[in-house]
Scaffold this active site. Structure first.
Site, PDB file in Angstrom:
ATOM      1  N   HIS A 118      83.576  76.685  45.185  1.00 17.56           N
ATOM      2  CA  HIS A 118      84.470  75.529  45.076  1.00 17.56           C
ATOM      3  C   HIS A 118      85.607  75.791  44.105  1.00 17.56           C
ATOM      4  O   HIS A 118      85.608  76.765  43.351  1.00 17.56           O
ATOM      5  CB  HIS A 118      83.687  74.269  44.669  1.00 17.56           C
ATOM      6  CG  HIS A 118      83.065  74.324  43.299  1.00 17.56           C
ATOM      7  ND1 HIS A 118      83.741  73.988  42.148  1.00 17.56           N
ATOM      8  CD2 HIS A 118      81.814  74.680  42.896  1.00 17.56           C
ATOM      9  CE1 HIS A 118      82.946  74.108  41.110  1.00 17.56           C
ATOM     10  NE2 HIS A 118      81.770  74.538  41.531  1.00 17.56           N
ATOM     11  N   CYS A 140      76.646  77.195  40.809  1.00 19.26           N
ATOM     12  CA  CYS A 140      77.670  77.325  41.853  1.00 19.26           C
ATOM     13  C   CYS A 140      78.766  78.279  41.379  1.00 19.26           C
ATOM     14  O   CYS A 140      78.832  78.651  40.211  1.00 19.26           O
ATOM     15  CB  CYS A 140      78.263  75.964  42.183  1.00 19.26           C
ATOM     16  SG  CYS A 140      77.149  74.902  43.128  1.00 19.26           S
TER      17      CYS A 140
END
Length: 303
Positions: free
Chosen positions: A202, A221
């Site tokens: 992301h 992440c």
């Protein structure tokens, strides 16, 4: 071996060579003999050869994949991403990966979706352990950071009706969700791929962290510096034209997420190699940030 971190180098040529060595060892190239540089230089040659041997085995089978298809490779110790197509580099980017306490897992999967203007549903552990104490001290934190509070049925409720002081890590029956926008923790783009760890690629509003040499800051992440160019490469022209939202100016607060399918399911390989080659084919050594090599040595001793 070098034994002192107070040693001074005054010879310009030697300082230049030291900077080259620091880059080779994945360190900040300031030309100073600080403890991190000394420790890296003092690692025995046999250990470095062992690291290269492990990496070489991975590179052999990876080359087979890269020559015949598109593929994204991520190496966690070097915190870098490379997108290949038919053996050629299409894009290379710095990334931010998991902290030592919240490591990014190694895995292989396929990227299937590009999410524009994503919302961030905060994992329970982060919400109850990290955000709850902040909310208890600052009642306006949720509003200031565009968080919504959902009950057990997924309905949005007024946070002012909640007795936050009575909640704890063991008693937190709510879900926190951050609305879309440039201030969202996921930024304006999220790339989905199936995995049991609920990790993904992301964007991030904290761009300054990409300048760091060691980029281990996330909860698992992976934040991608060149997320916009990467998203463009994963989508076909028709999808890009129809979406017309891959620009930051279109990513305003409150936009509903837009889910776009990638033009093909791109393999993504998340690897762990302390010796690795960059997009230009240059070899470098990196910190064993998750202590995986140390664990391997312990297992070998037990055997």
């Amino acid at each position: 071996f070098i034994e002192s971190d107070t040693a001074k180098i005054t010879d310009l040529q030697l300082i230049t060579k030291l900077k080259m060595a620091q880059r080779f060892l994945g360190l900040y190239d300031d030309g100073l003999l600080k403890s991190a540089t000394i420790n890296a230089l003092n690692i025995p040659l046999a250990s470095r050869v062992a690291e290269l041997s492990l990496a070489l085995n991975t590179i052999r089978w990876l080359n087979c994949i890269k020559q015949s298809a598109s593929a994204i490779t991520i190496n966690l110790p070097s915190a870098n991403l490379v997108l290949y197509k038919n053996g050629k580099v299409l894009l290379a980017s710095r990334i931010i990966v998991g902290k030592k306490t919240t490591p990014t897992p190694t895995q292989s999967s396929k990227i299937t979706e590009v999410i524009l203007n994503p919302r961030w549903t905060v994992p329970y552990k982060i919400a109850s352990k990290e955000l709850l104490p902040i909310i208890q001290k600052n009642s306006s934190y949720l509003e200031d950071n565009n968080f919504e509070v959902l009950d057990e049925y997924g309905q949005i409720i007024d946070p002012s009706t909640i007795d936050w002081a009575s909640l704890s890590t063991k008693k937190f029956p709510y879900t926190l969700r951050q609305s879309s926008g440039t201030g969202n923790s996921l930024g304006i783009i999220k790339l989905n791929f199936y995995n049991p760890f609920n990790t993904y690629l992301h964007d991030t509003p904290q761009k300054g962290l990409f300048k760091k040499n060691k980029r281990y800051f996330s909860h698992g992440c992976m934040r991608v510096e060149k997320i916009m160019p990467l998203a463009h490469l994963l989508l076909d022209k028709k999808t890009l034209m129809n979406a017309n939202k891959l620009k930051e100016k279109d990513s305003l607060y409150g936009h509903a997420p837009t889910i776009l399918s990638t033009k093909e399911k791109i393999p993504i390989l998340i690897l762990y190699n302390t010796a690795w080659v960059d997009a230009e084919g240059k070899i470098g050594f990196y910190e064993d940030v998750y202590d995986k090599l140390s664990l391997q040595k312990k297992d070998n001793i037990k055997q």
